[in-house]
Write an enzyme that holds these catalytic residues in place. Structure first.
Site, short mmCIF file in Angstrom:
data_model
loop_
_atom_site.label_atom_id
_atom_site.label_comp_id
_atom_site.label_asym_id
_atom_site.label_seq_id
_atom_site.Cartn_x
_atom_site.Cartn_y
_atom_site.Cartn_z
N CYS A 53 -0.15 32.53 0.85
CA CYS A 53 1.07 31.86 1.31
C CYS A 53 0.77 30.61 2.14
O CYS A 53 1.67 30.00 2.68
CB CYS A 53 1.95 32.82 2.11
SG CYS A 53 1.17 33.41 3.61
N HIS A 86 0.84 -1.21 0.00
CA HIS A 86 0.00 0.00 0.00
C HIS A 86 0.87 1.26 0.00
O HIS A 86 0.68 2.17 -0.79
CB HIS A 86 -0.91 -0.02 1.24
CG HIS A 86 -1.78 1.18 1.35
ND1 HIS A 86 -1.41 2.28 2.08
CD2 HIS A 86 -2.98 1.48 0.79
CE1 HIS A 86 -2.36 3.20 1.98
NE2 HIS A 86 -3.32 2.73 1.20
C1 PEP Z 1 -1.41 30.13 7.03
O1 PEP Z 1 -2.07 30.16 8.07
O2 PEP Z 1 -1.88 29.77 5.94
C2 PEP Z 1 0.01 30.48 7.05
C3 PEP Z 1 0.70 30.54 5.93
O3 PEP Z 1 0.59 30.67 8.26
P1 PEP Z 1 1.00 29.49 9.24
O4 PEP Z 1 0.87 28.20 8.47
O5 PEP Z 1 2.38 29.76 9.63
O6 PEP Z 1 0.02 29.63 10.33
#
Ligand code: PEP
Ligand code: MG
Length: 891
Positions: A835, A459
C-alpha cells in the site's frame, strides 16, 4: 564471419534475426518490406558489423568492404539495368544511415550519388529535363561537401547568390550553360577553400560518403543520445544504399505518408497526406501543397499520381503482418509507387486504446497483445480531469495551457514542501517562478505545476507533459513573494498550504479546491479495462479515506480499500479539537473523555466507507503518525486550543514542546502509540466493529473489516494490539448481539519485521508492505528530506531512479521477497499486499507480480493504471515462466 552487406529488392531480402541491430531501423525496415513483396527500391544495407570492423573510421574503408561494395554495385546494376557512370541510364543512389534506435545526429541522407559533370547531362537527356538533373547535381555536391568535407552549407548559398546577381536570373540558372557555370564555381570553391576535389568516379563518391557516414557515429549529438538511451558505444550504425527514385520529377511523381487506419475512429481506412513532385525552382524542398489522402481515398483516385488501390493493398498487407496500425513513407517516381519506410502509426494515448480495441474486434490481435500495446502511464492522459464549472469560481489568473488536465492541491513553493505534503497523502501544486531539473522530483510528486514565467515549451511545460501532470505556465499576473512566502494575485494573498486549482487545458488558476470531474470510463477504455481484468492475477485496491475518494476509486474499478489512513479523518472541523484534547490530556481519564467524542465521528466515517464499498474488503489502519502532527502551530490556534480546553496557553505550549521529537518518523508513532495509549486502539476498534455491524445491517452485504497495525517490528507489539482489538470486538458483538468476522494484520515497513516475518505472520491475517516507510528505513534516508539530495544521486547516476517511486528491486525488493517467503512458510494462506506509493507504479507492479503478492493498493486515480500494469505483468510473467499463476485470494 558475419555478413557485411545485405542486399534487398522487392520479394527478396537477406534478413537476420536481430535485424534492427544488424541493419539499423531503416535497413531492417526496408528488408521487411521487401520480404513481404512490397515495392521497395532495390538496394543493400552495409551492416553494423562492417562499421565495427572499420572501427567507425572516417577516411578509408577497409579493403574487404570496398571489394564487397563493388560486388554489391555490380548486383544492383544488374537488377536496375542501370550502370554507375553509364553512358545511358546512369545508376544514381541514395545513401542513408540508421542505428538500431532513432538517433538524431547521424549523417543526413546523401542523394544522387553517381552524378558527375558527365552523367548529369546523360540524366538530363534521359529525362528530357536539364533543370531537374542539374538541380539534383547541385544538391548532391552540397550534401557531399557538407558530409565528407565538413563544408558549411551557407558557403554554397553565398556562391549561388553571387552567381544569381552576376548572371541576372531569378531563382536558378535558366540554361544549361548557366548551370554549368554555377557548378564550375562550386568546384572552384571546393578546391580553393576546402582543399579537395569532388570525385568524378561514382564508386569513389560512394566510398567517401559511406566512410563519412560511418564517422557520423561520433557526432556529439549522437553521442549524447546514446548516453540517454543507454546504447553501447560499439553498437555502430548501418548504411543503406538504394536506387534513387525521381519523386520530384513531374506531376506523376510525389511523396507522402499513408496511415493504415483513421486513428480517431480506429477504422481501417487509409489516411495521411501526400505532395506532388515537379517542384519548381522556387519551391525546392518545401512549399508544395499538401493533399489529404483520406479525402482522396473516400472520393476516388483523382490527383493521386499512382495507383491508390495498390497503395491501400500494400498498407493493409503490412498492417496484417505486424498486427498494428502502421504508417508508411512512400515515394512515387513517374507513376511508379515505392514504399520507403514504415513504423507503427504515431498516435495519442486515446487513439492507441481505440486502435488496440478495434484490432481485437477485427481479430488481428488478441486481448493480451492489446494490453501490452498500451503504456499504463498514458492512461493518465486519457483520464484527464476537468473542472466542474460553477458560477462561484474565483479565477486568480490566466497563463499558458502547458499540460492538459485539472488539478487541485495545496500551494507548495519548494520541492521539500511538496515531498513532505505528498508523503502525507495530500494533493499539492508546486508553484515556482520557473522550474529547473532540480525540481523534477517534486514535479513527479506534485499533482500539478504552476509557473509564473515560461511558455508552452519551458522546462516545466515539457517535463509536465512528459510525466502527464497538469501544468500552467506564464501567469504573469501572479507574483511569488519569497520573503513572505505568499502568492499574490492583485490584492488577494495566498499562503503556502492554501488550496488552488489549475487547469492545464485552459491555463486558468482558480482559488480554492474546485470540484473536478473525471471523464466517463466507458467505451474503448472500459473494454481495455475488461481485457486487463481478465488477464491480471493481482487484485487492485485503493488508498482512500474520504467518501469521495472511495466512490472515485470504485468508479475506477478498485476492488477494495487497501489502506484507510485514519489520521486523515481527524483533521477536519471540530474533530481536530477533540483530537488535540485527547493528546493534551494529562491522564487516561482525560484521554478517554476526548476519545468518547471521537468515537461517533469515526464510527460514522467507517460506516459510510463500508456502505460505499458494499462488502468489498476495507483495510483500516490504526492511528500511525507522531502526535505532534495534530497540534497547533500558529499563535492563534494555540490560543483557540487553550480556550477550548480551559487551560493556560503556556501549558499548551509546554505540552507541544514536550511532544517535540528529533526524529518523529522514527519516534513515538505507529503501534508504539497504541502500546502507550491502548485506549486509542480501543476506541478505533470499537468504531470499526460497530460500523461494520451497522453497515452490514443497512446494506445487507457482509462486511469483514481488516484492521491494520502500523510500524510493527516485534511480534509482541502485534500481539499486544491484537489482544485489545479482540477484546473490544468480543464486547461490541456481545452488546449488539451480532457476530461479524474481521481480520487483524500488520504493515510491514521496518527491516526487523522482514527478518521476523515468519514469526509475525503467525499472529497476522495479512501483511501490507508499506514501501514508503520500508524504503526510508532500509536506506536510512528520511522520506521528508530526501528530495534535497536524491535528484543529485539520480543525475550522477549513483541511483537509477528515486527508490521512493519505483521499488529498489536489489535492496528493498529482495527484503520484500524474503518476507513473502518467510510469511508463507508459517502461514501459507496469509494475504499479502502493498500500500505504499509504489502500489501504483507500473515498474514496481511488475516486481510485485514476480514476488507473488495478492494485491496492490494505490491512490484512486491510479487504479486504472494499476489494473493495466498488473495485467501486463501477469502476461509477461506467464510468458517468461511458461506457466500462468492462479489468484490465491479474492482481491
Ligand atoms: C507506507 O509507509 O508505505 C505507508 C503506506 O504508510 P504511510 O505512507 O502512511 O506511512
Ligand atoms: Mg508507513
Amino acid at each position: 564471419m558475419p555478413k557485411r552487406i545485405f542486399p534487398f529488392r522487392r520479394g527478396e531480402a537477406d534478413r537476420t534475426a536481430d535485424a534492427a541491430e544488424a541493419l539499423g531501423l531503416k535497413g531492417a525496415n526496408l528488408a521487411l518490406l521487401a520480404s513481404l513483396d512490397l515495392p521497395v527500391p532495390p538496394g543493400f544495407t552495409i551492416a553494423t558489423f562492417a562499421w565495427r570492423e572499420a572501427k567507425g573510421a572516417g577516411s578509408e574503408l577497409p579493403q574487404a568492404l570496398r571489394a564487397e561494395l563493388r560486388s554489391a554495385i555490380d548486383w544492383l546494376e544488374g537488377v536496375t539495368g542501370r550502370r554507375f557512370n553509364g553512358d545511358a541510364k546512369p545508376l544514381l543512389l541514395a545513401v542513408r544511415t540508421s542505428a538500431r534506435v532513432q538517433m538524431p545526429g547521424l549523417a543526413e541522407s546523401v542523394l544522387d550519388v553517381g552524378l558527375n559533370d558527365r552523367t548529369v547531362d546523360v540524366v538530363a537527356a534521359e529525362l528530357n529535363d536539364a533543370a531537374f538533373a542539374y538541380r539534383s547535381y547541385r544538391r548532391f555536391i552540397e550534401s557531399y561537401a557538407a558530409l565528407v568535407l565538413g563544408a558549411d552549407p551557407a558557403e554554397f548559398e553565398e556562391i549561388a547568390d553571387l552567381d544569381r546577381e552576376r548572371a541576372g536570373y531569378d531563382h536558378e540558372p535558366e540554361t544549361v550553360a548557366g548551370w554549368r557555370a554555377l557548378i564550375a564555381r562550386y568546384h572552384e570553391h571546393i578546391e580553393a577553400e576546402l582543399g579537395a576535389i569532388l570525385p568524378q568516379t561514382p564508386l569513389e563518391q560512394l566510398t567517401a560518403v559511406v566512410a563519412a557516414s560511418f564517422a557520423s557515429w561520433r557526432n556529439p549529438v549522437a553521442v549524447a543520445h546514446r548516453h540517454l538511451q543507454g546504447v553501447p558505444e560499439n553498437a555502430g550504425l548501418a548504411v543503406t544504399v538504394h536506387a534513387m527514385i525521381f519523386n520530384e520529377r513531374n506531376q506523376k511523381s510525389g511523396r507522402g505518408r499513408a496511415v493504415s487506419r483513421d486513428l480517431a475512429s480506429g477504422q481501417s481506412r487509409l489516411s495521411g497526406e501526400f505532395t506532388l513532385g515537379a517542384r519548381g525552382a522556387n519551391e525546392i524542398g518545401h512549399g508544395a501543397p499538401v493533399h489529404d489522402l483520406s479525402e482522396l481515398a473516400a472520393g476516388g483516385q483523382d490527383g493521386f499520381p499512382a495507383d491508390l488501390a495498390e497503395l491501400t493493398r500494400h498498407v493493409r498487407r503490412l498492417e496484417a503482418h505486424v498486427g498494428d496500425a502502421v504508417e508508411v513513407d512512400f515515394m512515387i517516381g513517374d507513376g511508379a509507387l515505392f514504399l520507403m519506410q514504415s513504423r507503427p502509426a504515431r498516435r495519442t494515448a486515446g487513439e492507441a486504446i481505440r486502435v488496440a480495441v478495434e484490432l481485437v474486434a477485427e481479430g488481428l490481435i488478441d486481448e493480451g497483445e492489446a494490453i501490452l500495446r498500451i503504456d499504463p502511464a498514458s492512461l493518465d492522459l486519457v483520464l484527464h480531469p476537468t473542472i466542474a464549472r460553477s458560477a462561484d469560481l474565483v479565477v486568480l489568473g490566466r497563463g499558458m495551457p502547458a499540460s492538459p488536465g485539472a488539478a487541485t492541491g495545496e500551494i507548495a513553493f519548494s520541492v521539500d514542501r511538496v515531498q513532505a505534503r505528498a508523503n502525507e497523502g495530500r494533493p499539492v501544486i508546486l508553484v515556482r517562478n520557473e522550474t529547473s531539473p532540480e525540481d523534477i522530483h517534486g514535479m513527479h510528486l506534485a499533482d500539478g505545476v504552476l509557473t509564473i514565467r515560461g511558455g508552452t515549451t519551458s522546462h516545466a511545460a515539457v517535463v509536465a507533459r512528459g510525466i502527464g501532470k497538469p501544468c500552467v505556465t506564464g501567469v504573469g499576473s501572479l507574483r511569488i513573494n519569497a520573503e513572505a512566502g505568499t502568492l499574490n494575485a492583485g490584492v488577494r494573498v495566498l499562503k503556502e498550504g492554501d488550496r488552488i486549482t489549475i487547469d492545464g487545458s485552459s491555463g486558468e488558476v482558480i482559488e480554492g479546491a474546485a470540484a473536478l470531474r473525471r471523464p466517463a470510463l466507458t467505451g474503448d477504455f472500459a473494454r481495455l479495462m475488461q481485457f486487463a481484468d481478465r488477464a491480471r492475477r493481482m487484485g487492485v485496491r485503493t488508498n482512500a479515506e474520504t467518501p469521495a475518494e472511495a466512490r472515485a476509486a470504485r468508479a475506477f474499478g478498485a476492488e477494495g480499500i487497501g489502506l484507510c489512513r485514519t489520521e486523515h479523518m481527524f483533521f477536519e472541523g471540530d474533530r481536530i479539537q477533540a483530537m488535540r484534547e485527547m493528546i493534551l490530556a494529562t491522564d487516561e481519564n482525560g484521554r478517554r473523555a476526548a476519545l468518547d467524542k471521537l468515537l461517533p465521528i469515526q464510527r460514522s466515517d467507517f460506516t459510510e466507507l463500508f456502505e460505499i464499498m458494499a462488502g468489498l474488503p476495507v483495510t483500516i489502519r490504526l492511528l500511525d503518525p507522531p502526535l505532534h502532527e495534530f497540534l497547533p502551530n500558529s499563535e492563534s490556534e494555540i490560543a483557540e486550543t487553550a480556550a477550548m480546553l480551559s487551560v493556560d496557553e503556556a501549558a499548551v505550549r509546554q505540552r507541544i514542546a514536550g511532544l517535540q521529537e528529533f526524529n518523529p518518523m522514527l519516534g513515538h508513532r505507529g503501534c508504539r502509540l497504541a502500546i502507550s495509549y491502548p485506549e486509542i486502539v480501543e476506541m478505533q476498534a470499537r468504531a470499526i466493529v460497530e460500523a461494520a455491524i451497522d453497515a452490514g445491517q443497512k446494506t445487507g452485504s457482509t462486511v469483514v473489516p481488516e484492521i491494520m497495525v502500523p510500524l510493527v517490528s516485534l511480534r509482541r507489539e502485534l500481539d499486544f494490539v491484537k489482544e485489545r482489538v479482540d477484546e473490544v470486538a468480543r464486547l461490541v458483538m456481545a452488546e449488539r448481539g451480532r457476530r461479524i468476522g474481521y481480520h487483524v494484520g500488520t504493515m510491514i515497513e521496518l527491516p526487523r519485521a522482514i527478518v521476523r516475518a515468519d514469526t509475525i505472520a503467525e499472529a497476522a491475517d495479512f501483511f501490507s508492505f508499506g514501501t514508503n516507510d520500508l524504503t526510508q528505513t532500509v536506506y536510512g534516508i528520511s522520506r521528508d528530506d530526501a528530495a534535497n539530495f536524491l535528484s543529485t544521486y539520480v543525475r550522477q547516476g549513483i541511483l537509477e531512479r528515486d527508490p521512493f517511486q519505483t521499488v529498489d528491486v536489489d535492496g528493498v525488493g529482495e527484503l520484500i521477497a524474503m518476507a513473502v517467503e518467510k510469511a508463507r512458510r508459517t502461514r501459507p494462506d496469509i494475504m499479502l499486499g502493498v500500500c505504499g506509493e509504489q502500489g501504483g507504479d507500473p515498474a514496481s507492479i511488475a516486481f510485485f507480480e514476480e514476488t507473488g503478492l495478492d494485491y496492490v493498493s494505490c491512490s484512486p486515480f491510479r487504479v486504472p493504471i494499476a489494473r493495466l500494469a498488473a495485467a501486463q505483468s501477469a502476461i509477461r510473467f506467464s510468458r517468461a515462466s511458461g506457466r500462468p499463476r492462479a489468484r490465491r485470494h479474492d482481491a
